[in-house]
Design a protein around this motif. Sequence first.
Motif, PDB file in Angstrom:
ATOM      1  N   LEU A 131      40.079  43.622  44.008  1.00 44.29           N
ATOM      2  CA  LEU A 131      40.489  44.583  42.501  1.00 44.29           C
ATOM      3  C   LEU A 131      41.351  43.356  40.928  1.00 44.29           C
ATOM      4  O   LEU A 131      40.283  43.381  40.026  1.00 44.29           O
ATOM      5  N   THR A 132      41.489  42.850  41.424  1.00 46.27           N
ATOM      6  CA  THR A 132      42.639  41.679  40.216  1.00 46.27           C
ATOM      7  C   THR A 132      41.382  41.028  39.934  1.00 46.27           C
ATOM      8  O   THR A 132      40.453  40.390  38.845  1.00 46.27           O
ATOM      9  N   ASP A 133      40.854  40.260  41.481  1.00 42.31           N
ATOM     10  CA  ASP A 133      39.049  39.714  41.100  1.00 42.31           C
ATOM     11  C   ASP A 133      38.206  39.621  40.312  1.00 42.31           C
ATOM     12  O   ASP A 133      38.027  38.964  38.924  1.00 42.31           O
ATOM     13  N   MET A 134      37.820  41.150  40.183  1.00 44.82           N
ATOM     14  CA  MET A 134      37.281  42.063  39.859  1.00 44.82           C
ATOM     15  C   MET A 134      37.242  41.601  38.076  1.00 44.82           C
ATOM     16  O   MET A 134      36.765  41.111  36.796  1.00 44.82           O
ATOM     17  N   LYS A 135      38.618  42.180  37.782  1.00 45.38           N
ATOM     18  CA  LYS A 135      38.854  41.773  36.611  1.00 45.38           C
ATOM     19  C   LYS A 135      38.772  41.069  35.503  1.00 45.38           C
ATOM     20  O   LYS A 135      38.473  41.006  34.642  1.00 45.38           O
ATOM     21  N   THR A 136      39.588  39.811  36.586  1.00 45.86           N
ATOM     22  CA  THR A 136      39.495  38.471  35.668  1.00 45.86           C
ATOM     23  C   THR A 136      37.982  38.354  35.572  1.00 45.86           C
ATOM     24  O   THR A 136      37.674  36.955  34.571  1.00 45.86           O
ATOM     25  N   ASP A 137      37.374  38.457  36.772  1.00 46.89           N
ATOM     26  CA  ASP A 137      35.666  37.882  35.695  1.00 46.89           C
ATOM     27  C   ASP A 137      35.494  38.914  35.181  1.00 46.89           C
ATOM     28  O   ASP A 137      34.765  38.490  33.526  1.00 46.89           O
ATOM     29  N   LEU A 138      35.513  40.369  35.044  1.00 41.16           N
ATOM     30  CA  LEU A 138      34.743  40.621  33.524  1.00 41.16           C
ATOM     31  C   LEU A 138      35.521  40.314  31.866  1.00 41.16           C
ATOM     32  O   LEU A 138      35.290  40.085  31.515  1.00 41.16           O
TER      33      LEU A 138
END
Length: 183
Positions: A131-138
Amino acid sequence: QWGLLPLHHLGHMSHISGRRHQFAAVIACDADHLCDAHVLQTELSLQLHKNVLVGPEQDVLEVVNKQNVAVVLLLTEKVLLKPEPMVEVATAIQHDRLIVPVLVLGRGYSYDMPPKHLPLLQLEGLEEETLTDMKTDLLDVLPNTIAVEWRAGAGDNQTRAACQEISSRMQTHAKQLAFVKLE
């Protein structure tokens, strides 16, 4: 990269893999603004002469995973807090798909929202690191991509102009991809 997201937590989705539909674009939005999405879908389909899919009620993730589609994100007040459109956009980012944000004027979105709202996004069944990686990408993409502005309900000419801008970005992106393949 953070890998494919599990689809089981988005229980409303049905599988379309058996269908032979080809899509030019998908429209990611929150459920409160499906009417706005359908207005853009109609005009964009007419301009592109191709199918345009609207989420979250249809299996957008499978299309984004398997087809080279543009993802049009309707920027509205609560969209950054909704799992379905954010997963759709994050999946598109992971697959290097074109992201076209559309600021829907009068629907409560402001450009300072991503750093405030995305950290609050929650997805059940997803590991915290993923989830943290996804938020970073966004956060890397959304605030740094210029949005098309569209006032829903302002009339056909405004909608047509917004869709022409979306279509133009799609054509430019396709040309860039073709150029890269030549090299």
